[in-house]
Design an enzyme around this catalytic site. Sequence first.
Site, mmCIF file in Angstrom:
data_model
loop_
_atom_site.group_PDB
_atom_site.id
_atom_site.type_symbol
_atom_site.label_atom_id
_atom_site.label_comp_id
_atom_site.label_asym_id
_atom_site.label_seq_id
_atom_site.Cartn_x
_atom_site.Cartn_y
_atom_site.Cartn_z
ATOM 1 N N HIS A 117 0.831 -1.202 0.000
ATOM 2 C CA HIS A 117 0.000 0.000 0.000
ATOM 3 C C HIS A 117 0.875 1.266 0.000
ATOM 4 O O HIS A 117 0.731 2.131 -0.875
ATOM 5 C CB HIS A 117 -0.922 -0.018 1.230
ATOM 6 N N GLU A 118 1.775 1.334 0.957
ATOM 7 C CA GLU A 118 2.608 2.541 1.051
ATOM 8 C C GLU A 118 3.540 2.659 -0.160
ATOM 9 O O GLU A 118 3.822 3.760 -0.631
ATOM 10 C CB GLU A 118 3.402 2.556 2.359
ATOM 11 N N HIS A 174 1.799 4.477 -2.900
ATOM 12 C CA HIS A 174 1.928 5.939 -2.745
ATOM 13 C C HIS A 174 3.336 6.372 -3.167
ATOM 14 O O HIS A 174 3.516 7.382 -3.844
ATOM 15 C CB HIS A 174 1.709 6.338 -1.281
HETATM 16 ZN ZN ZN Z 1 -3.127 5.245 1.648
#
Ligand code: ZN
Length: 494
Positions: free
Chosen positions: A258-259, A262
Amino acid sequence: MSGVEQLKGRMYEINAVGSALAIMGWDQQTNMPAGGAEARAEQVGILSTMYHEMLVSDETKTALGKAEAEATGEDDKAMARVVRRELDLATKLPSELVGRKALLATQAHEIWMKARKANDYAMFRPHLGELVEICREEAQHLGYKDHPYDALTDQYEEGATAAGWQAMFDGVRQPLVNLISEIQEAGPIENGFLTGTWPDQAQAEFTWDVIRKLGFREENGRQDAAPHPFCTNFSVNDVRLTNRFNEVLTSSLYSGLHEAGHGLYEQNSPVEWDRTSLAGGVSLGVHESQSRTWENIIGRSRSFWEWCYGPIRSAFPALPDVGVDAMFKANCTVEPSLIRVEADEVTYNMHIMVRFELECDMVAGKLDVKDLPEAWNEKYRQYLGIVPDTDSMGCMQDVHWSGGSIGYFPTYSMGNVLSYQIWACLQRDLGDTDALIARGDFGPILDWFVEEVYRHGSKYKPTELIQQVTGKPLGPEDYLAGITSKYRGVYGLS
Ligand code: ZN
């Protein structure tokens, strides 16, 4: 010096202070000894004021005015537009109100932590009531056409409105309720083998290894342990990820993916826009679509486990040999739960819907904070079929309201919905993505995102970018099609 150059120079100065704040924030979560907290809070306060003053100063306004008058190229015009928006958002609110909110939010956050621990909503209620009032005041100053919520949510997602979010939720609500009930009838999936004693260091190394294979550049980033996973950056060439490690083996893997989603967006923003307002992801919702893509669409696919099953077994020899299929399904279990941050991909949006509807009603003055726990529980009963025993597990579980952030939650759902909408376009262009993922060949996928999304940084408005990439505005069709076919497969539903 041209107006655009003058504006860029000013942005580099403002960015230096912003980056100092970001480094301090990152350090506070990863390295700072507890004793450093008091001095750090003072330092952050001073630098935050400095940042705000620099942004709204005459020097910035003059440079911006000159840049707006002189800008001819598309990029320069976009840069001036984005700075104008930042400046407007920063100047529309009177500094007295900003100061009052900051003070109240700091106090409310402390009280919220105590109240949540003691399960004492009455303790938090007056502070929440004041914060809602302040948000209503903010909306008046920011201005709106239809609903005060519009002004608040636009701060997080440019162009978003209550009606727009309502339409998004209306599109997904009933199909999700139906899918969840079918899944519940199908019965649970075995995932107990993921729980065990997995050394933190081994989890960190394994996750970091996977993240680098996605294409995250290690010379331009790192991963550290922190209480909560997040991504921050001080340059496109310095992107920091954090992760946490627990007894569920793949929990840190998915937080890491997830990170990293980003982080990939940030790392692949054009270097020539670095440290200006055009650098980096365009909005919270679009950013979240990228983290969700790498976490859920790629990471929670069967083909991902075809690739990753061997490596995870080598890294953790104690993991039983359950096979690819069982591993994939164990990581796609769906179960209505009370806690948003632990929710699976299918039930997640229901948690957000509850918060969005309650926020709208509070801001519109239709829901008094004294009635919040009851309203919260009723919506959980309606949307998820479960009711919390305590307000700590209910309306006091999230940090957002204690900081006065109202209008933020729907961007999470936007990320989920948009991730599938963009992915559908990627699949049309790349064809058999499963074959690529099963070989661990993420290059073509990353290249597509760089070309279509990441290289545009913050140049376009989110709504423009979505139209440009997908040929249509945000809509629920691809999300519903993707999630329904995947989870029908996982649960063996006809
Ligand atoms: Zn997020």
